[in-house]
Design a protein around this motif. Structure first.
Motif, PDB file in Angstrom:
ATOM      1  N   LEU A   4       2.503  23.179  -8.407  1.00 37.74           N
ATOM      2  CA  LEU A   4       3.868  23.592  -8.705  1.00 37.74           C
ATOM      3  C   LEU A   4       4.886  22.510  -8.379  1.00 37.74           C
ATOM      4  O   LEU A   4       5.988  22.506  -8.910  1.00 37.74           O
ATOM      5  N   PHE A   5       4.530  21.583  -7.502  1.00 33.33           N
ATOM      6  CA  PHE A   5       5.495  20.636  -6.968  1.00 33.33           C
ATOM      7  C   PHE A   5       5.672  19.437  -7.893  1.00 33.33           C
ATOM      8  O   PHE A   5       4.702  18.838  -8.359  1.00 33.33           O
ATOM      9  N   LYS A   6       6.940  19.095  -8.123  1.00 32.19           N
ATOM     10  CA  LYS A   6       7.282  18.017  -9.054  1.00 32.19           C
ATOM     11  C   LYS A   6       7.861  16.784  -8.377  1.00 32.19           C
ATOM     12  O   LYS A   6       8.014  15.741  -9.010  1.00 32.19           O
ATOM     13  N   ASN A   7       8.166  16.887  -7.090  1.00 33.89           N
ATOM     14  CA  ASN A   7       8.806  15.769  -6.385  1.00 33.89           C
ATOM     15  C   ASN A   7       8.404  15.851  -4.916  1.00 33.89           C
ATOM     16  O   ASN A   7       8.950  16.673  -4.172  1.00 33.89           O
ATOM     17  N   ILE A   8       7.442  15.035  -4.504  1.00 36.09           N
ATOM     18  CA  ILE A   8       6.909  15.165  -3.153  1.00 36.09           C
ATOM     19  C   ILE A   8       7.157  13.905  -2.316  1.00 36.09           C
ATOM     20  O   ILE A   8       7.282  12.808  -2.843  1.00 36.09           O
ATOM     21  N   LEU A   9       7.236  14.126  -1.009  1.00 38.77           N
ATOM     22  CA  LEU A   9       7.356  13.043  -0.037  1.00 38.77           C
ATOM     23  C   LEU A   9       6.163  13.096   0.898  1.00 38.77           C
ATOM     24  O   LEU A   9       5.832  14.165   1.429  1.00 38.77           O
ATOM     25  N   ILE A  10       5.535  11.962   1.112  1.00 39.15           N
ATOM     26  CA  ILE A  10       4.466  11.850   2.097  1.00 39.15           C
ATOM     27  C   ILE A  10       4.951  10.909   3.192  1.00 39.15           C
ATOM     28  O   ILE A  10       5.273   9.748   2.923  1.00 39.15           O
ATOM     29  N   VAL A  11       5.018  11.430   4.405  1.00 38.98           N
ATOM     30  CA  VAL A  11       5.521  10.643   5.530  1.00 38.98           C
ATOM     31  C   VAL A  11       4.345   9.988   6.235  1.00 38.98           C
ATOM     32  O   VAL A  11       3.429  10.670   6.705  1.00 38.98           O
ATOM     33  N   SER A  12       4.384   8.672   6.310  1.00 31.47           N
ATOM     34  CA  SER A  12       3.292   7.880   6.854  1.00 31.47           C
ATOM     35  C   SER A  12       3.792   7.131   8.095  1.00 31.47           C
ATOM     36  O   SER A  12       4.476   6.113   7.958  1.00 31.47           O
ATOM     37  N   PRO A  13       3.479   7.603   9.303  1.00 36.19           N
ATOM     38  CA  PRO A  13       3.944   6.896  10.503  1.00 36.19           C
ATOM     39  C   PRO A  13       3.533   5.425  10.527  1.00 36.19           C
ATOM     40  O   PRO A  13       4.295   4.566  10.956  1.00 36.19           O
ATOM     41  N   HIS A  14       2.316   5.160  10.033  1.00 30.52           N
ATOM     42  CA  HIS A  14       1.786   3.791  10.012  1.00 30.52           C
ATOM     43  C   HIS A  14       1.312   3.448   8.603  1.00 30.52           C
ATOM     44  O   HIS A  14       0.975   4.339   7.819  1.00 30.52           O
ATOM     45  N   PRO A  15       1.263   2.159   8.257  1.00 30.36           N
ATOM     46  CA  PRO A  15       0.626   1.773   6.995  1.00 30.36           C
ATOM     47  C   PRO A  15      -0.816   2.276   6.972  1.00 30.36           C
ATOM     48  O   PRO A  15      -1.511   2.182   7.980  1.00 30.36           O
ATOM     49  N   ASP A  16      -1.220   2.854   5.898  1.00 33.99           N
ATOM     50  CA  ASP A  16      -2.556   3.401   5.588  1.00 33.99           C
ATOM     51  C   ASP A  16      -2.714   4.880   5.897  1.00 33.99           C
ATOM     52  O   ASP A  16      -3.687   5.508   5.467  1.00 33.99           O
ATOM     53  N   SER A  18      -1.006   7.513   4.750  1.00 31.72           N
ATOM     54  CA  SER A  18      -0.906   8.308   3.518  1.00 31.72           C
ATOM     55  C   SER A  18      -2.087   8.040   2.587  1.00 31.72           C
ATOM     56  O   SER A  18      -2.607   8.963   1.952  1.00 31.72           O
ATOM     57  N   GLU A  19      -2.531   6.795   2.515  1.00 30.82           N
ATOM     58  CA  GLU A  19      -3.664   6.460   1.643  1.00 30.82           C
ATOM     59  C   GLU A  19      -4.951   7.087   2.178  1.00 30.82           C
ATOM     60  O   GLU A  19      -5.758   7.620   1.413  1.00 30.82           O
ATOM     61  N   TYR A  20      -5.142   7.016   3.484  1.00 29.14           N
ATOM     62  CA  TYR A  20      -6.370   7.540   4.095  1.00 29.14           C
ATOM     63  C   TYR A  20      -6.449   9.054   3.962  1.00 29.14           C
ATOM     64  O   TYR A  20      -7.510   9.608   3.688  1.00 29.14           O
ATOM     65  N   SER A  21      -5.323   9.725   4.159  1.00 30.01           N
ATOM     66  CA  SER A  21      -5.341  11.186   4.215  1.00 30.01           C
ATOM     67  C   SER A  21      -4.966  11.872   2.908  1.00 30.01           C
ATOM     68  O   SER A  21      -5.373  13.014   2.685  1.00 30.01           O
ATOM     69  N   CYS A  22      -4.197  11.206   2.043  1.00 30.36           N
ATOM     70  CA  CYS A  22      -3.602  11.905   0.899  1.00 30.36           C
ATOM     71  C   CYS A  22      -3.842  11.245  -0.459  1.00 30.36           C
ATOM     72  O   CYS A  22      -3.237  11.664  -1.452  1.00 30.36           O
ATOM     73  N   TYR A  23      -4.708  10.242  -0.529  1.00 30.39           N
ATOM     74  CA  TYR A  23      -4.926   9.560  -1.809  1.00 30.39           C
ATOM     75  C   TYR A  23      -5.373  10.544  -2.898  1.00 30.39           C
ATOM     76  O   TYR A  23      -4.872  10.520  -4.019  1.00 30.39           O
TER      77      TYR A  23
END
Length: 205
Positions: A4-16, A18-23
């Protein structure tokens, strides 16, 4: 539901993070996505001397639809300054879903960002999800198991190809990455590879 979501934000405290957890999530949704990177690496991490931010930029170089915001000193500012930053970012962009690390995490910077994001979102209408990280405690329990089987092989290849600075970390070893994406509850639903999320709050209008 998450479709349903058309505009999302992923908050990544450190580089990698968001990629590791949400790719897999990003690939599955194929929607407008912003990644906010809050630092150039964890406090005291010896790999921070490498340009880890460029590793993230290179990771997403073929995805023109994805927006990366780098605020590498954000973790070093005061609590109230970070809350103000989140408030402004969220108000300006009208995200309908935000993904954050969990409160129940052994990494103090993950916990900090989780708590601050929730403080900023307390009177906002967007959905808030926590995502599973390598340092999440077992007290945390997901309520969403996202099947990423079709993206898993590419994910593991890209993680190991682009994050050269992290290759000696235990959680970047191939067997660890495999275990990270397995879950008994998911197996019972015939999901072999998953990312884990927890819907924290959502005001449905």
């Amino acid at each position: 539901m998450i479709n349903l979501f058309k505009n999302i934000l992923i908050v990544s405290p450190h580089p990698d993070d968001s990629e590791y957890s949400c790719y897999g999530l990003i690939q599955k949704l194929k929607t407008k996505t912003t990644i906010l990177i809050c630092s150039s690496g964890g406090a005291g991490d010896s790999t921070n001397e490498n340009d880890r931010l460029n590793e993230v930029i290179d990771f997403w170089e073929d995805d023109d639809e994805l927006n990366i915001i780098i605020c590498k000193e954000l973790l070093q500012t005061g609590y109230h300054e970070i809350v103000k930053y989140f408030d402004l970012l969220i108000d300006e962009n009208k995200f309908d879903a935000i993904f954050i690390p969990p409160e129940k995490d052994t990494n103090q910077e993950h916990r900090l960002i989780s708590n601050i994001a929730k403080s900023s979102l307390r009177n906002k209408g967007c959905a808030v999800f926590e995502y599973w990280t390598p340092s999440t405690t077992h007290e945390w329990q997901p309520n969403i198991w996202l099947d990423i089987g079709e993206f898993f092989d590419k994910k593991i290849k890209m993680l190991r190809q682009h994050f050269k600075s992290q290759q000696k970390k235990s959680y970047f070893q191939e067997n660890y990455i495999n275990l990270f994406h397995q879950d008994w509850q998911a197996f019972k639903k015939d999901i072999q590879k998953c990312e884990k999320y927890k819907l924290s709050s959502w005001i449905c209008r």
